[in-house]
Design a protein around this motif. Sequence first.
Motif, PDB file in Angstrom:
ATOM      1  N   ASN A   1       8.618   4.357  -6.244  1.00 51.06           N
ATOM      2  CA  ASN A   1       9.691   3.728  -5.477  1.00 51.06           C
ATOM      3  C   ASN A   1      10.918   4.616  -5.310  1.00 51.06           C
ATOM      4  O   ASN A   1      11.991   4.147  -4.934  1.00 51.06           O
ATOM      5  CB  ASN A   1      10.113   2.418  -6.158  1.00 51.06           C
TER       6      ASN A   1
ATOM      7  N   SER B   1      12.752   8.596  -4.104  1.00 44.36           N
ATOM      8  CA  SER B   1      12.991   9.325  -2.864  1.00 44.36           C
ATOM      9  C   SER B   1      11.714   9.943  -2.311  1.00 44.36           C
ATOM     10  O   SER B   1      11.567  10.109  -1.094  1.00 44.36           O
ATOM     11  CB  SER B   1      14.044  10.415  -3.091  1.00 44.36           C
TER      12      SER B   1
ATOM     13  N   SER C   1       8.760   8.603  -2.262  1.00 49.18           N
ATOM     14  CA  SER C   1       8.055   7.581  -1.477  1.00 49.18           C
ATOM     15  C   SER C   1       8.656   7.468  -0.082  1.00 49.18           C
ATOM     16  O   SER C   1       7.941   7.198   0.894  1.00 49.18           O
ATOM     17  CB  SER C   1       8.094   6.234  -2.184  1.00 49.18           C
ATOM     18  N   ARG C   2       9.970   7.692   0.015  1.00 46.66           N
ATOM     19  CA  ARG C   2      10.603   7.648   1.338  1.00 46.66           C
ATOM     20  C   ARG C   2      10.168   8.842   2.190  1.00 46.66           C
ATOM     21  O   ARG C   2      10.015   8.728   3.404  1.00 46.66           O
ATOM     22  CB  ARG C   2      12.120   7.620   1.198  1.00 46.66           C
TER      23      ARG C   2
ATOM     24  N   GLU D   1       6.829   7.826   3.523  1.00 47.44           N
ATOM     25  CA  GLU D   1       6.984   6.864   4.617  1.00 47.44           C
ATOM     26  C   GLU D   1       7.451   7.566   5.895  1.00 47.44           C
ATOM     27  O   GLU D   1       6.947   7.279   6.991  1.00 47.44           O
ATOM     28  CB  GLU D   1       7.986   5.777   4.226  1.00 47.44           C
ATOM     29  N   ASN D   2       8.410   8.472   5.750  1.00 44.67           N
ATOM     30  CA  ASN D   2       8.907   9.200   6.924  1.00 44.67           C
ATOM     31  C   ASN D   2       7.807  10.028   7.582  1.00 44.67           C
ATOM     32  O   ASN D   2       7.708  10.102   8.809  1.00 44.67           O
ATOM     33  CB  ASN D   2      10.063  10.123   6.525  1.00 44.67           C
TER      34      ASN D   2
ATOM     35  N   PHE E   1      14.960   1.363   9.995  1.00 45.10           N
ATOM     36  CA  PHE E   1      14.857   2.217   8.818  1.00 45.10           C
ATOM     37  C   PHE E   1      15.575   3.545   9.039  1.00 45.10           C
ATOM     38  O   PHE E   1      16.342   4.006   8.187  1.00 45.10           O
ATOM     39  CB  PHE E   1      13.380   2.470   8.487  1.00 45.10           C
TER      40      PHE E   1
ATOM     41  N   ALA F   1      19.027   4.796   7.080  1.00 46.26           N
ATOM     42  CA  ALA F   1      18.997   6.014   6.278  1.00 46.26           C
ATOM     43  C   ALA F   1      20.207   6.897   6.549  1.00 46.26           C
ATOM     44  O   ALA F   1      20.630   7.669   5.685  1.00 46.26           O
ATOM     45  CB  ALA F   1      17.711   6.791   6.558  1.00 46.26           C
TER      46      ALA F   1
END
Length: 368
Positions: free
Chosen positions: A180, A182, A184-185, A188-189, A233, A237
């Motif tokens: 969970n 950075s 994972s972001r 996702e990106n 999203f 950000a």
Amino acid sequence: MLHEFLLAERDEILALCSKKIARLADSMSSSDEMERGLPVFYDELIEVLRADIDESGEAHNNSIESVHRASAERRGKESLKLGYSISQVVHGYGALCQAITQYIQENSSETASPREFNRLNFCLDIAIAEAVTEFNRGQRENAERDEVLRLGFLAHELRNALTSASLASQLIITGKVGANGSTSRILENAHRRMRDIIDRSLVEVRLRNESTGQYQRCRVIHLVSEVEATAWFEASAKSIQVCVEVAPELEVFIDRHLIISALSNLVQNAIKFTKQGGIVWIRGKAVGGRVLLEIEDQCGGLPPGEAEELFKAFSQMGTDKSGLGIGLTISRRAVSLNKGILSVRDIPHQGCVFSIDLPKASSPLPTT
């Protein structure tokens, strides 16, 4: 003899030809190669007519083809580079033929023999055929080169996104980072980036292979709400606020998928180039029998004269070079297929306003 007359009156005939070509070309640009092209052909024509006094037959026809091929090919290639059409290439040689015929009629008591006129027309046919062949070949080469470049960009961007996703996924799987955080972001990106590239490529395939859209009545507010939701999203950000001002009663006749794609690309670009903590506006209003959608960003404005450059394929402004540089080109084609107009207005030192002008639902269904 025709060749003697053409040699003696060379400058006057070429001047008359230049006037005719100038009218045909209108405001099209020229070059040294184009200016030299017809005089070279004219001199070759004189030599062919002189040599033809004592020669005849198919063998001589072949020599005529070889004489004119090089200059005609150069003219065809140069015409393509300068943006001329095939029609203008053909008419250039036609203008020379007209100039010769007109000048003979107005300034000579003698008439050319049928054989001489046949040779003149044969030379023109050869030159036109070679110039058009070279012009078409150049067009094909340019199209193939653009396609290779497009595929190269596409593969490059997908590879970058896939590499980021693979690295992030490996870190999470091996337990080196939390699921969970950075990383994972980043994952996702990367997934979102690959989805955007694929979605945009599918839209381009549709635009290339379908001459008509799948039109339906849509509420503008529903289109904007869908785009706003998918852009949330990216906006959050960067702490960017997306403000929507759309009259709820507005409806349009559109191909929903194409307009969603175009609108999404404009909103994504607005978020991409707007400074941290800035604002992106999405506005919709009726203007006569049309609906005007506006996406305003805070990119800081454009360099003077660069607005239309944005719509050229592979053109990218600013320091952020992520993306293929073809999104706006595709968006303009998508809007055009819906009988709409996509344009941009610069707000100096502040930002840009991209406008999508579409027919209202009360207008007739768009047709091609």
